[in-house]
Design a protein around this motif. Structure first.
Motif, PDB file in Angstrom:
ATOM      1  N   TYR B  32      35.383  43.395  49.013  1.00 32.80           N
ATOM      2  CA  TYR B  32      36.596  42.738  48.532  1.00 32.80           C
ATOM      3  C   TYR B  32      36.577  41.237  48.847  1.00 32.80           C
ATOM      4  O   TYR B  32      37.052  40.423  48.059  1.00 32.80           O
ATOM      5  N   GLU B  33      36.001  40.905  50.000  1.00 36.49           N
ATOM      6  CA  GLU B  33      35.921  39.500  50.396  1.00 36.49           C
ATOM      7  C   GLU B  33      35.130  38.685  49.363  1.00 36.49           C
ATOM      8  O   GLU B  33      35.462  37.542  49.060  1.00 36.49           O
ATOM      9  N   MET B  34      34.091  39.307  48.817  1.00 36.19           N
ATOM     10  CA  MET B  34      33.288  38.613  47.798  1.00 36.19           C
ATOM     11  C   MET B  34      34.116  38.363  46.541  1.00 36.19           C
ATOM     12  O   MET B  34      34.027  37.291  45.936  1.00 36.19           O
ATOM     13  N   THR B  35      34.918  39.349  46.144  1.00 33.01           N
ATOM     14  CA  THR B  35      35.732  39.140  44.930  1.00 33.01           C
ATOM     15  C   THR B  35      36.770  38.043  45.180  1.00 33.01           C
ATOM     16  O   THR B  35      37.104  37.293  44.267  1.00 33.01           O
ATOM     17  N   LYS B  36      37.234  37.949  46.423  1.00 28.33           N
ATOM     18  CA  LYS B  36      38.189  36.871  46.728  1.00 28.33           C
ATOM     19  C   LYS B  36      37.510  35.506  46.606  1.00 28.33           C
ATOM     20  O   LYS B  36      38.075  34.570  46.042  1.00 28.33           O
ATOM     21  N   ARG B  37      36.288  35.421  47.125  1.00 25.68           N
ATOM     22  CA  ARG B  37      35.561  34.137  47.044  1.00 25.68           C
ATOM     23  C   ARG B  37      35.306  33.760  45.581  1.00 25.68           C
ATOM     24  O   ARG B  37      35.401  32.588  45.201  1.00 25.68           O
ATOM     25  N   LEU B  38      34.981  34.760  44.784  1.00 21.12           N
ATOM     26  CA  LEU B  38      34.735  34.485  43.360  1.00 21.12           C
ATOM     27  C   LEU B  38      36.036  34.072  42.679  1.00 21.12           C
ATOM     28  O   LEU B  38      36.056  33.143  41.859  1.00 21.12           O
ATOM     29  N   ARG B  39      37.119  34.778  43.026  1.00 17.03           N
ATOM     30  CA  ARG B  39      38.416  34.472  42.399  1.00 17.03           C
ATOM     31  C   ARG B  39      38.864  33.049  42.764  1.00 17.03           C
ATOM     32  O   ARG B  39      39.435  32.353  41.935  1.00 17.03           O
ATOM     33  N   ASP B  40      38.580  32.647  44.000  1.00 11.31           N
ATOM     34  CA  ASP B  40      38.943  31.291  44.432  1.00 11.31           C
ATOM     35  C   ASP B  40      38.260  30.225  43.588  1.00 11.31           C
ATOM     36  O   ASP B  40      38.701  29.084  43.524  1.00 11.31           O
ATOM     37  N   ARG B  41      37.136  30.614  42.958  1.00 16.04           N
ATOM     38  CA  ARG B  41      36.406  29.649  42.113  1.00 16.04           C
ATOM     39  C   ARG B  41      36.705  29.869  40.630  1.00 16.04           C
ATOM     40  O   ARG B  41      36.027  29.309  39.776  1.00 16.04           O
ATOM     41  N   GLY B  42      37.670  30.711  40.378  1.00 14.56           N
ATOM     42  CA  GLY B  42      38.092  30.916  38.990  1.00 14.56           C
ATOM     43  C   GLY B  42      37.450  32.085  38.283  1.00 14.56           C
ATOM     44  O   GLY B  42      37.680  32.291  37.089  1.00 14.56           O
ATOM     45  N   LEU B  43      36.631  32.864  38.985  1.00 16.04           N
ATOM     46  CA  LEU B  43      35.989  34.018  38.335  1.00 16.04           C
ATOM     47  C   LEU B  43      36.854  35.276  38.480  1.00 16.04           C
ATOM     48  O   LEU B  43      36.455  36.251  39.106  1.00 16.04           O
ATOM     49  N   THR B  44      38.017  35.212  37.882  1.00 10.13           N
ATOM     50  CA  THR B  44      38.917  36.364  37.971  1.00 10.13           C
ATOM     51  C   THR B  44      38.431  37.517  37.087  1.00 10.13           C
ATOM     52  O   THR B  44      38.867  38.643  37.253  1.00 10.13           O
ATOM     53  N   ILE B  45      37.539  37.195  36.180  1.00  5.46           N
ATOM     54  CA  ILE B  45      37.075  38.206  35.227  1.00  5.46           C
ATOM     55  C   ILE B  45      36.221  39.280  35.911  1.00  5.46           C
ATOM     56  O   ILE B  45      35.882  40.290  35.316  1.00  5.46           O
ATOM     57  N   VAL B  46      35.917  39.051  37.170  1.00  2.70           N
ATOM     58  CA  VAL B  46      35.148  40.035  37.912  1.00  2.70           C
ATOM     59  C   VAL B  46      35.791  41.416  37.833  1.00  2.70           C
ATOM     60  O   VAL B  46      35.116  42.434  37.810  1.00  2.70           O
ATOM     61  N   GLY B  47      37.093  41.420  37.734  1.00  6.98           N
ATOM     62  CA  GLY B  47      37.816  42.690  37.652  1.00  6.98           C
ATOM     63  C   GLY B  47      37.465  43.523  36.438  1.00  6.98           C
ATOM     64  O   GLY B  47      37.751  44.723  36.392  1.00  6.98           O
ATOM     65  N   GLU B  48      36.838  42.913  35.447  1.00  5.94           N
ATOM     66  CA  GLU B  48      36.461  43.674  34.249  1.00  5.94           C
ATOM     67  C   GLU B  48      35.370  44.686  34.553  1.00  5.94           C
ATOM     68  O   GLU B  48      35.187  45.659  33.861  1.00  5.94           O
ATOM     69  N   GLY B  49      34.594  44.394  35.564  1.00  6.58           N
ATOM     70  CA  GLY B  49      33.536  45.334  35.945  1.00  6.58           C
ATOM     71  C   GLY B  49      33.419  45.304  37.451  1.00  6.58           C
ATOM     72  O   GLY B  49      33.331  44.236  38.041  1.00  6.58           O
ATOM     73  N   SER B  50      33.451  46.461  38.051  1.00  8.67           N
ATOM     74  CA  SER B  50      33.427  46.509  39.506  1.00  8.67           C
ATOM     75  C   SER B  50      32.111  45.946  40.053  1.00  8.67           C
ATOM     76  O   SER B  50      31.055  46.067  39.435  1.00  8.67           O
ATOM     77  N   ILE B  51      32.208  45.341  41.216  1.00  9.09           N
ATOM     78  CA  ILE B  51      30.999  44.765  41.820  1.00  9.09           C
ATOM     79  C   ILE B  51      30.209  45.812  42.603  1.00  9.09           C
ATOM     80  O   ILE B  51      29.056  45.572  42.948  1.00  9.09           O
ATOM     81  N   TYR B  52      30.806  46.959  42.884  1.00  7.88           N
ATOM     82  CA  TYR B  52      30.135  47.934  43.765  1.00  7.88           C
ATOM     83  C   TYR B  52      28.775  48.417  43.227  1.00  7.88           C
ATOM     84  O   TYR B  52      27.801  48.452  43.974  1.00  7.88           O
ATOM     85  N   PRO B  53      28.694  48.836  41.954  1.00  8.70           N
ATOM     86  CA  PRO B  53      27.364  49.257  41.467  1.00  8.70           C
ATOM     87  C   PRO B  53      26.334  48.146  41.585  1.00  8.70           C
ATOM     88  O   PRO B  53      25.169  48.391  41.913  1.00  8.70           O
ATOM     89  N   LEU B  54      26.778  46.910  41.348  1.00  6.82           N
ATOM     90  CA  LEU B  54      25.852  45.780  41.438  1.00  6.82           C
ATOM     91  C   LEU B  54      25.396  45.559  42.883  1.00  6.82           C
ATOM     92  O   LEU B  54      24.213  45.308  43.142  1.00  6.82           O
ATOM     93  N   LEU B  55      26.337  45.693  43.809  1.00  6.86           N
ATOM     94  CA  LEU B  55      25.965  45.568  45.226  1.00  6.86           C
ATOM     95  C   LEU B  55      24.992  46.683  45.614  1.00  6.86           C
ATOM     96  O   LEU B  55      24.055  46.472  46.379  1.00  6.86           O
ATOM     97  N   GLY B  56      25.241  47.878  45.056  1.00  6.72           N
ATOM     98  CA  GLY B  56      24.340  49.010  45.314  1.00  6.72           C
ATOM     99  C   GLY B  56      22.936  48.716  44.826  1.00  6.72           C
ATOM    100  O   GLY B  56      21.948  49.015  45.496  1.00  6.72           O
ATOM    101  N   ARG B  57      22.839  48.093  43.639  1.00  8.75           N
ATOM    102  CA  ARG B  57      21.521  47.786  43.079  1.00  8.75           C
ATOM    103  C   ARG B  57      20.814  46.710  43.918  1.00  8.75           C
ATOM    104  O   ARG B  57      19.624  46.800  44.195  1.00  8.75           O
ATOM    105  N   LEU B  58      21.583  45.700  44.329  1.00 10.84           N
ATOM    106  CA  LEU B  58      20.990  44.641  45.163  1.00 10.84           C
ATOM    107  C   LEU B  58      20.459  45.229  46.475  1.00 10.84           C
ATOM    108  O   LEU B  58      19.402  44.846  46.965  1.00 10.84           O
ATOM    109  N   GLU B  59      21.212  46.192  47.005  1.00 12.16           N
ATOM    110  CA  GLU B  59      20.797  46.832  48.263  1.00 12.16           C
ATOM    111  C   GLU B  59      19.537  47.667  48.036  1.00 12.16           C
ATOM    112  O   GLU B  59      18.584  47.607  48.812  1.00 12.16           O
ATOM    113  N   ARG B  60      19.536  48.436  46.949  1.00 13.67           N
ATOM    114  CA  ARG B  60      18.377  49.286  46.636  1.00 13.67           C
ATOM    115  C   ARG B  60      17.125  48.439  46.417  1.00 13.67           C
ATOM    116  O   ARG B  60      16.030  48.807  46.819  1.00 13.67           O
TER     117      ARG B  60
END
Lengths: 164, 117
Positions: B32-60
């Motif tokens: 959630y902290e990452m979405t806040k940092r993105l939102r602070d820079r104007g990337l509110t559109i992140v909500g259109e697609g959850s970041i969790y699968p992407l974080l999972g892929r980065l981890e994998r």
């Protein structure tokens, strides 16, 4: 919110994700959703369209993270070629060895027949292949095994073609 | 979804992994902290697609390292930070993004938009 996390958890369980990993993901998700709610951010704003489809969301997350165990059938299918290669190789080896033994007539056994008549002793030696019946059996078994291996290879090839 | 919003989502989809690596490179962060940092820079559109699968892929893919630690006044959270491979991927990705952005700008810059009122 709890319902969303519960649905994710049941999807992970259905997919075979280990309890430890599922607990960790559920705990992180619940904590993030609670914090978002406290900030006045709804689940829809935070998760987007995923908020309406917890099962797809959970499946996608688990798959991307690589924590969904591979179906047993899939791993068997991957292992099958090695087993098949070994089986074919063994059958071919038995066939060659049996054919070579039959061709050379080895190993041989010799029988010495001794007969005494009128003060003289007559000996005669009779040689024969000692293992001929076994060699024929091995040859037949190897041929059957090779035919079976050929059938397995061709059915595997057909299955791969039908997947394309 | 409106056409403009859909385009922004599509554009972001290709670089969201870079954005996540960039914000966690500023300091380890949980989801959630990452979405806040993105939102602070104007990337509110992140909500259109959850970041969790992407974080999972980065981890994998070994592009992030994770650890659990207590958050401020909250339960223990899973923190993410770029691994060495992640930093290299970020540097390469930023370079690719800049080259693509400049090429697109070169095409779109001469376009004059006149709106009749």
């Amino acid at each position: 919110m709890t319902d969303f996390v519960d649905q994710c958890r049941s999807e992970w369980k259905r997919l075979g994700v280990s309890d430890q990993v599922a607990d960790e993901m559920a705990s992180d998700l619940a904590a993030d959703l609670r914090e978002a709610e406290a900030d006045g951010v709804s689940a829809e704003e935070f998760l987007g369209s995923s908020a309406f489809d917890p099962r797809s969301f959970a499946a996608s997350w688990a798959a991307e993270r690589g924590v969904v165990p591979e179906p047993a059938g899939k791993s068997n299918a991957r292992r099958r070629p090695r087993v098949l290669v070994a089986f074919t190789g063994l059958a071919a080896l038995v066939l060659v060895v049996a054919a070579a033994l039959l061709a050379t007539g080895e190993p041989k056994v010799s029988l010495v027949a001794t007969r005494a008549s009128g003060g003289s002793v007559q000996s005669s030696v009779v040689s024969a292949s000692a293992a001929t019946p076994i060699e024929w059996i091995l040859l037949s078994l190897a041929l059957v095994a090779l035919a079976f291996a050929a059938w397995l290879w061709s059915s595997r090839g057909r299955a791969r073609l039908s997947r394309v | 979804m409106a056409v403009g919003s859909q385009r922004r989502t599509e554009l972001l989809r290709g670089v969201l992994d870079l954005c996540l690596l960039a914000v966690m490179d500023e300091g380890p962060a949980y989801g959630y902290e990452m979405t806040k940092r993105l939102r602070d820079r104007g990337l509110t559109i992140v909500g259109e697609g959850s970041i969790y699968p992407l974080l999972g892929r980065l981890e994998r893919d070994g592009l992030v390292e994770t650890y659990r630690a207590a958050s401020e006044g909250g339960p223990p959270r899973k923190y993410y930070r770029p691994s060495s491979a992640g930093r290299i991927a970020l540097a390469l990705g930023v370079s690719e993004w800049r080259a693509s952005r400049d090429a697109v700008d070169a095409v779109l810059a001469p376009v004059r938009i006149e709106v009749a009122t």
